[in-house]
Design a protein around this motif. Sequence first.
Motif, mmCIF file in Angstrom:
data_model
loop_
_atom_site.group_PDB
_atom_site.id
_atom_site.type_symbol
_atom_site.label_atom_id
_atom_site.label_comp_id
_atom_site.label_asym_id
_atom_site.label_seq_id
_atom_site.Cartn_x
_atom_site.Cartn_y
_atom_site.Cartn_z
ATOM 1 N N ALA A 142 -8.232 -38.550 6.956
ATOM 2 C CA ALA A 142 -7.857 -38.774 5.556
ATOM 3 C C ALA A 142 -8.939 -39.549 4.811
ATOM 4 N N PHE A 143 -9.542 -40.535 5.460
ATOM 5 C CA PHE A 143 -10.585 -41.324 4.810
ATOM 6 C C PHE A 143 -11.818 -40.461 4.545
ATOM 7 N N ALA A 144 -12.182 -39.635 5.529
ATOM 8 C CA ALA A 144 -13.328 -38.745 5.341
ATOM 9 C C ALA A 144 -13.069 -37.761 4.200
ATOM 10 N N ALA A 145 -11.858 -37.224 4.133
ATOM 11 C CA ALA A 145 -11.518 -36.281 3.062
ATOM 12 C C ALA A 145 -11.492 -36.970 1.711
ATOM 13 N N THR A 146 -11.053 -38.233 1.669
ATOM 14 C CA THR A 146 -11.036 -38.985 0.413
ATOM 15 C C THR A 146 -12.456 -39.226 -0.089
ATOM 16 N N ILE A 147 -13.360 -39.566 0.826
ATOM 17 C CA ILE A 147 -14.763 -39.721 0.444
ATOM 18 C C ILE A 147 -15.328 -38.397 -0.065
ATOM 19 N N ALA A 148 -14.892 -37.296 0.554
ATOM 20 C CA ALA A 148 -15.396 -35.973 0.156
ATOM 21 C C ALA A 148 -15.014 -35.625 -1.278
ATOM 22 N N THR A 149 -13.893 -36.163 -1.771
ATOM 23 C CA THR A 149 -13.484 -35.863 -3.153
ATOM 24 C C THR A 149 -14.509 -36.365 -4.171
ATOM 25 N N LEU A 150 -15.295 -37.377 -3.795
ATOM 26 C CA LEU A 150 -16.314 -37.903 -4.704
ATOM 27 C C LEU A 150 -17.444 -36.915 -4.910
ATOM 28 N N PHE A 151 -17.590 -35.955 -3.987
ATOM 29 C CA PHE A 151 -18.709 -35.018 -4.040
ATOM 30 C C PHE A 151 -18.254 -33.580 -4.339
ATOM 31 N N ALA B 112 -11.157 -57.581 10.035
ATOM 32 C CA ALA B 112 -11.489 -56.157 10.109
ATOM 33 C C ALA B 112 -10.593 -55.346 9.180
ATOM 34 N N SER B 113 -9.305 -55.684 9.130
ATOM 35 C CA SER B 113 -8.382 -54.958 8.246
ATOM 36 C C SER B 113 -8.702 -55.216 6.779
ATOM 37 N N ALA B 114 -9.153 -56.438 6.463
ATOM 38 C CA ALA B 114 -9.530 -56.760 5.088
ATOM 39 C C ALA B 114 -10.755 -55.962 4.662
ATOM 40 N N ILE B 115 -11.741 -55.850 5.566
ATOM 41 C CA ILE B 115 -12.940 -55.063 5.269
ATOM 42 C C ILE B 115 -12.565 -53.599 5.065
ATOM 43 N N LEU B 116 -11.661 -53.111 5.891
ATOM 44 C CA LEU B 116 -11.190 -51.733 5.768
ATOM 45 C C LEU B 116 -10.491 -51.519 4.433
ATOM 46 N N CYS B 117 -9.666 -52.480 4.042
ATOM 47 C CA CYS B 117 -8.960 -52.396 2.774
ATOM 48 C C CYS B 117 -9.934 -52.355 1.601
ATOM 49 N N VAL B 118 -10.949 -53.217 1.630
ATOM 50 C CA VAL B 118 -11.957 -53.250 0.561
ATOM 51 C C VAL B 118 -12.707 -51.928 0.483
ATOM 52 N N ALA B 119 -13.025 -51.350 1.642
ATOM 53 C CA ALA B 119 -13.741 -50.069 1.665
ATOM 54 C C ALA B 119 -12.904 -48.962 1.038
ATOM 55 N N ILE B 120 -11.619 -48.951 1.342
ATOM 56 C CA ILE B 120 -10.733 -47.928 0.775
ATOM 57 C C ILE B 120 -10.558 -48.131 -0.720
ATOM 58 N N THR C 219 -13.572 -46.989 -2.580
ATOM 59 C CA THR C 219 -13.647 -45.525 -2.656
ATOM 60 C C THR C 219 -12.682 -44.988 -3.702
ATOM 61 N N LEU C 220 -11.464 -45.515 -3.718
ATOM 62 C CA LEU C 220 -10.462 -45.064 -4.685
ATOM 63 C C LEU C 220 -10.866 -45.423 -6.116
ATOM 64 N N ALA C 221 -11.501 -46.573 -6.291
ATOM 65 C CA ALA C 221 -11.919 -46.981 -7.633
ATOM 66 C C ALA C 221 -12.981 -46.053 -8.198
ATOM 67 N N ILE D 11 -6.836 -46.294 -9.877
ATOM 68 C CA ILE D 11 -6.518 -47.727 -9.860
ATOM 69 C C ILE D 11 -5.130 -47.964 -9.277
ATOM 70 N N GLY D 12 -4.192 -47.073 -9.563
ATOM 71 C CA GLY D 12 -2.833 -47.229 -9.055
ATOM 72 C C GLY D 12 -2.774 -47.198 -7.547
ATOM 73 N N MET D 13 -3.466 -46.227 -6.944
ATOM 74 C CA MET D 13 -3.490 -46.141 -5.486
ATOM 75 C C MET D 13 -4.197 -47.357 -4.894
ATOM 76 N N SER D 14 -5.246 -47.834 -5.555
ATOM 77 C CA SER D 14 -5.933 -49.047 -5.096
ATOM 78 C C SER D 14 -4.974 -50.233 -5.078
#
Length: 374
Positions: A93-102, A154-162, A165-167, A172-175
Amino acid sequence: MIGFGRTDRSTLGRWWWTVDRFTLVAFVVLIGIGITLTLAAGPATAHRKGLETYFFVQRQLIFLAPALLALVGLSILSVAQVRRLAIIGFGLAFAATIATLFIGVDVNGASRWLRFGGLSVQPSEFLKPTFVVMTAWLISSGGRDNASQTGVLASAILCVAIVGTLAMQPDIGMSLVISCVWAAQYFIAGMPLLLVFGMFVLGAGALFAAYSMFSHVRERFDRFLDPSVENYQVDRAMEAFEAGGLTGTGPGQGEVKYLLPDGHTDFIFAVAAEEFGAIACVLGIALFAVIVVRGLMRMRREQDLFVVLCCSGFLALFGLQAAVNIGVNLNLLPTKGMTLPFISYGGSSLLALSISAGFLLALMRRTGSEAGYR
């Protein structure tokens, strides 16, 4: 009633006597309400957009069978199976979410969807259930009873990364949802009191940054804070509540669905209020509340920190989305494109929420002694 005796040791027999059947039925009822309201609002939206009458209804029905299969099928899994499946799902899901940017499909200035054939899928929807399990696993990695500070970091870093990406989509709502779910899990795991206040300050700063950086966020806040400024969809929604009264105008008799651009998604609650009335809406709110409260009450007896954090995250996810959507419809919150769980139109949302519900039911299943086994 399904004919399984308490001595039935088959997979389905054990599942039937350990799953929370009330919560299972409540989720199925919500899905049924969603299909009913899509039948009410979908044709009007399709007509306004120049599509076939049952375009949105047919699209939603395509996801109905997979959603029910996910809801029931995932509830049979063990705790270890939920964790393994969610970790794999998160990576995809994370890889696919990043793919939406491209390669994402641009809709109203936002690139959140990937197109597969004739269907559009929003990968970030599937981040939510898998993220809940990932963060619970990381935070609880210190043991059954103690949160791991390394895991929290580690979970905080993961949250910031997500969130980052969403921003960029932007969403903003999903973020906001992802951030609040992580904060709720860490709070339950034992967030220091000083950090609780720090999180409030950080949240306020993030909202101000979103207000300053994104014009659509600024416009929505300005319309909410200044009653003299016309807020078309919210104004129509309030008229729908007034027209519906206590018992509604009757199925199919509402007018607001012909006026609201998002009557089948963000403002489906207003359509329900006009056609079925305030009493039906209160019962719907009560159903969401009972699911959340019942889940939290069951977690009081749970000793495994991973299970507690997972279930709390899923319950926060359901409750927050429902509260924000209903609050927007009632003009209690600024307009935000957030669906009403299981009820608003959206195949990705329905399937992702059913996955969340299936994981929740699997983790809430009782032990053998609690279920009456000897």
